[in-house]
Design an enzyme around this catalytic site. Structure first.
Site, mmCIF file in Angstrom:
data_model
loop_
_atom_site.group_PDB
_atom_site.id
_atom_site.type_symbol
_atom_site.label_atom_id
_atom_site.label_comp_id
_atom_site.label_asym_id
_atom_site.label_seq_id
_atom_site.Cartn_x
_atom_site.Cartn_y
_atom_site.Cartn_z
ATOM 1 N N GLY A 176 0.820 -1.212 0.000
ATOM 2 C CA GLY A 176 0.000 0.000 0.000
ATOM 3 C C GLY A 176 0.851 1.257 0.000
ATOM 4 O O GLY A 176 0.585 2.216 -0.746
ATOM 5 N N ASP A 177 1.879 1.270 0.844
ATOM 6 C CA ASP A 177 2.776 2.423 0.910
ATOM 7 C C ASP A 177 3.496 2.651 -0.414
ATOM 8 O O ASP A 177 3.584 3.779 -0.908
ATOM 9 C CB ASP A 177 3.814 2.210 2.016
ATOM 10 C CG ASP A 177 3.225 2.364 3.403
ATOM 11 O OD1 ASP A 177 2.442 3.299 3.620
ATOM 12 O OD2 ASP A 177 3.550 1.543 4.275
ATOM 13 N N THR A 178 4.047 1.574 -0.977
ATOM 14 C CA THR A 178 4.840 1.749 -2.188
ATOM 15 C C THR A 178 3.964 2.062 -3.400
ATOM 16 O O THR A 178 4.399 2.781 -4.310
ATOM 17 C CB THR A 178 5.712 0.511 -2.466
ATOM 18 O OG1 THR A 178 4.910 -0.670 -2.420
ATOM 19 C CG2 THR A 178 6.808 0.395 -1.423
#
Length: 413
Positions: A176-178
């Site tokens: 999700g972050d990347t």
């Protein structure tokens, strides 16, 4: 900003200066992507503490994070306390000479520090401000804390990830972050292109849950028109057959993707069962999808009698897409990885050298490259504060004494 003696061969973003004020992954991965292609990325960290990512990682030889050298590669580190008025003034001076600012604080934090876009664009109208957050800069959830895992859940990925016999699973990485950081980088480059026409910067608002949703294919549309809710299916995609992992005599699994009609015909011939491709039960994509489990059982019975190397040779000769399930050891030994330099050795002051993934994607004329591993905290204080901002020794000493920037009074003198 970053000079080169061979402009034609300079990395694609080597004329950009980027300020990175984020921490952990969602903002810094965006900065890493830009730094990989030559942007001068100046990472602003809290004096004496730095990005918490400096401490992350299960394995910490010499007490050092092995995550930090990758996420902070090619960047410069300076220490500024953004909570102090004098620190905010330094950031404004840097903004005046920069193209992009990346931040992933909770919405409203930059405004609280007097560093919102309205204030910064008044200083530098060409500034592009990339803002990564859990829920975006607007809407009723915008002020809620939102880590990557929450965005993965809300964006639909967690529900469909994993085996149907188990609860929703994570992907094994902080996807999700990347994803949000990657979309933020794409948005930043779009805004940069638009600036060539308008002469003005803008805000890039990348929400983690929206970045996850963006890669969820037709999940929403299927439900909208048919009421179908996609469920966890493990290694398969329902009605796409054959495409699965299959056992081998060697005890390892191999992924085979032969769902296209012409490819399935080649697989059937390679199995010594060419009649399967003509059988009405398996001859078309739709019919194979209806009998996915029984078809997988037929293929698994064949693959289980062959070792991995022999199976690979047969499938390669038949032109059937297949892939081994790699871990790090297999990546390091693979001839294709070596030929393309997919993994590189990067010098490090403590470890000697570190192996890490190379830059992606590849550009034919202006490629990126990994030059340095993640810097020490405040490693570039002198270069930026003295060189770029032109601060006098006495001013530096005062800022250090007031704990606005990192270092010591002796270092600043």
């Amino acid at each position: 900003m970053i000079q080169t003696t061979e402009p034609a061969l300079a990395p694609a973003l080597s004329d950009l200066r980027v300020l990175e004020m984020g921490q952990l992954l969602a903002g810094p991965f965006c900065g890493q992507l830009m730094a990989d292609f030559g942007a001068e990325v100046i990472k602003i960290e809290q004096p004496g503490a730095g990005d918490p990512m400096r401490e992350w990682g299960r394995e910490k030889p010499h007490g050092q994070s092995l995550w930090w050298p990758v996420i902070a590669r090619n960047k410069k580190s300076i220490e500024i306390n953004a909570r102090e008025t004098a620190g905010q003034d330094l950031i404004r001076r840097l903004v005046a000479q920069s193209d992009i600012l990346i931040e992933n604080f909770r919405p409203g934090t930059m405004e609280k520090w007097g560093l919102g876009y309205d204030a910064l664009s008044a200083i530098n109208p060409r500034l592009i401000m990339i803002r990564v957050s859990g829920y975006g800069q607007s809407g009723p959830y915008s002020q809620k804390a939102g880590y990557g895992a929450i965005g993965e859940a809300m964006g639909g990925m967690r529900y469909v990830a994993g085996d149907p016999s188990n609860p929703p699973s994570r992907a094994g990485i902080s996807i999700g972050d990347t994803l949000a950081a990657t979309f933020a980088c794409v948005g930043g480059l779009m805004a940069l292109h638009a600036r060539t026409r308008t002469g003005r910067g803008q805000i890039v608002d990348s929400a983690i849950y929206e970045a996850v949703l963006a890669v969820m294919e037709n999940l929403v549309t299927e439900y909208d028109k048919t009421g179908y809710i996609r469920e966890r299916t493990g290694a398969i995609l329902p009605n796409i057959a054959p495409s699965n992992v299959y056992p081998t005599k060697s005890g390892v699994y191999v992924l085979i993707a032969a769902n296209q009609d012409s490819v399935f015909k080649r697989l059937a011939a390679a199995m010594g069962r060419p009649e399967l491709a003509a059988d009405p039960r398996y001859a078309t994509h739709t019919e194979r999808g209806k009998r996915q489990a029984e078809l997988d059982a037929l293929i698994a019975a064949w693959t289980a009698a062959l070792d991995r190397e022999e199976l690979g040779r047969i499938l390669d000769e038949a032109g059937v897409p297949r892939g081994d399930i790699y871990r790090a050891p297999e990546m390091l030994e693979d001839a294709h990885f070596k030929a393309r330099k997919t993994i590189v050795d990067v010098a490090h002051p403590l470890f000697g050298s570190l192996k890490m993934q190379n830059v992606a994607p590849r550009l034919s004329a202006n490629p990126g490259r990994v030059v340095t591993a993640g810097p020490e905290l405040g490693q570039h204080n002198d270069e930026i504060f003295r060189g770029l901002l032109g601060l006098a020794p006495a001013d530096l000493a005062r800022l250090v004494a007031d704990k606005v920037i990192g270092g010591s009074a002796r270092d600043a003198a």
